[in-house]
Design a protein around this motif. Sequence first.
Motif, short mmCIF file in Angstrom:
data_model
loop_
_atom_site.label_atom_id
_atom_site.label_comp_id
_atom_site.label_asym_id
_atom_site.label_seq_id
_atom_site.Cartn_x
_atom_site.Cartn_y
_atom_site.Cartn_z
N GLY A 147 -0.16 -1.17 -2.99
CA GLY A 147 -0.99 0.05 -2.59
C GLY A 147 -0.44 1.47 -3.16
O GLY A 147 -1.23 2.23 -3.66
N LEU A 148 0.99 1.58 -3.12
CA LEU A 148 1.52 2.75 -3.54
C LEU A 148 1.28 2.86 -4.97
O LEU A 148 0.99 3.96 -5.62
N ALA A 149 1.44 1.74 -5.83
CA ALA A 149 1.15 1.80 -7.18
C ALA A 149 -0.28 2.23 -7.62
O ALA A 149 -0.38 3.19 -8.58
N GLN A 150 -1.15 1.88 -6.83
CA GLN A 150 -2.73 2.39 -7.23
C GLN A 150 -2.87 3.58 -6.68
O GLN A 150 -3.55 4.36 -7.45
N VAL A 188 6.48 7.58 -8.05
CA VAL A 188 5.94 5.83 -8.38
C VAL A 188 5.41 6.47 -9.66
O VAL A 188 5.45 5.50 -10.62
N ARG A 189 4.57 7.41 -9.90
CA ARG A 189 3.83 7.55 -11.38
C ARG A 189 4.75 7.69 -12.14
O ARG A 189 4.49 7.25 -13.48
N GLU A 190 5.84 8.55 -12.13
CA GLU A 190 7.01 8.63 -12.99
C GLU A 190 7.51 7.41 -13.45
O GLU A 190 7.97 7.19 -14.72
N GLY A 192 6.40 4.13 -12.80
CA GLY A 192 5.65 3.15 -13.34
C GLY A 192 5.39 1.93 -12.34
O GLY A 192 4.62 1.08 -12.64
N TYR A 193 6.03 1.83 -11.32
CA TYR A 193 5.98 0.98 -10.35
C TYR A 193 6.48 1.53 -8.98
O TYR A 193 7.23 2.28 -8.93
N ALA A 194 6.05 0.56 -7.90
CA ALA A 194 6.46 0.95 -6.51
C ALA A 194 7.40 -0.14 -5.85
O ALA A 194 7.35 -0.96 -6.12
N ILE A 195 8.07 0.50 -5.01
CA ILE A 195 9.05 -0.56 -4.14
C ILE A 195 8.79 -0.23 -2.81
O ILE A 195 8.72 1.06 -2.24
N ASN A 196 8.68 -1.54 -1.92
CA ASN A 196 8.28 -1.37 -0.46
C ASN A 196 9.54 -2.14 -0.01
O ASN A 196 9.75 -3.33 -0.29
N LYS A 197 10.42 -1.26 1.17
CA LYS A 197 11.48 -2.19 1.69
C LYS A 197 11.24 -2.20 2.92
O LYS A 197 11.63 -1.39 3.86
N GLY A 198 10.22 -3.14 3.49
CA GLY A 198 10.10 -3.18 5.01
C GLY A 198 9.35 -1.98 5.64
O GLY A 198 9.41 -1.92 6.83
N THR A 199 8.41 -1.47 4.83
CA THR A 199 7.55 -0.36 5.42
C THR A 199 6.30 -0.83 6.06
O THR A 199 5.89 -0.17 6.92
N PHE A 200 5.94 -1.99 6.03
CA PHE A 200 4.83 -2.92 6.60
C PHE A 200 5.47 -3.64 7.57
O PHE A 200 4.82 -3.65 8.67
N ARG A 201 5.78 -4.68 6.95
CA ARG A 201 6.40 -5.80 8.02
C ARG A 201 7.94 -5.67 7.64
O ARG A 201 8.43 -5.59 6.36
N ALA A 202 8.74 -5.44 8.69
CA ALA A 202 10.33 -5.09 8.67
C ALA A 202 10.92 -6.10 7.98
O ALA A 202 12.08 -5.86 7.14
N ASP A 203 10.54 -7.38 7.85
CA ASP A 203 11.36 -8.26 7.29
C ASP A 203 11.06 -8.70 5.60
O ASP A 203 11.56 -9.52 4.93
#
Length: 263
Positions: A147-150, A188-190, A192-203
């Motif tokens: 989602g962040l990447a888009q 993220v734009r700079e 080229g990819y996004a990282i999610n570390k437990g921001t939607f589901r904690a684990d």
Amino acid sequence: MENTADSPGSRTLSSVDRALSVIELLAENNGLTVTQLANRLGTGKATAFRLAKTLVERGWAEKDEELRYRLGPSALSLSPGVQNGTDLRRQLYPILQELQDATGETIHLTVLRGRHIVYVEQLVSPKPVHSVSTLGGRSPAHCVSPGLAQLALLPEAARKWVVSTPLRRYTEHSVVDPDAVLAELVRVRERGYAINKGTFRADVGGVGAAVLDARGRPRAGLSVCMPIFRMQSTDLAEIGNLLRTKAVDAQRRLDLGLHVPGW
């Protein structure tokens, strides 16, 4: 004057509202029990059970062997992500397979719909502990890597629209401040990819990249999803760069109109 709060019409609208809330909850979660539905709806278990039972009878939900409710075929058939993602699934399946072969993790193909992403394909990790999403289900775009990447590749006005309404906090790591979200989208734009570390589901976390169309707008999202405990020992930059490469390959396949034989 009639008390509309107690009128039959009001009660009917309340029931419709609750039923739609159940569908939204099932779209955002990979299976919920009656107790969990009741807690999130703020109703009694009996009410939640009646709502879920009605949706099951109409095909909008289904109950698995663990007594958890998920979206049913009626809901999935109407999902714009599933309907419009058929060609994406056909054309990009080899890319998804390559990503799973390289990482051994769960791979998702998603499309952006407003402030959410919709899951249109999934290759589940063969590892004993893995993450699973629901095809046709939704996740908040500001909390997950694809989602962040888009979002990061949308025009500025569209990015500001996304944060113009209060953003829901799902875990203690969720970023909900509008300025902080916009700043993350710049990074993220700079990168080229996004990282999610437990921001939607904690684990659960992941790394995601966007597949672009001819105008440079996001057409789909590719992501590698894994438990948080495995992220800690994983080279996320390596996965991010792999996703960037595969996103370019995916764009090329889409531009050429390539399909997988047998689909």
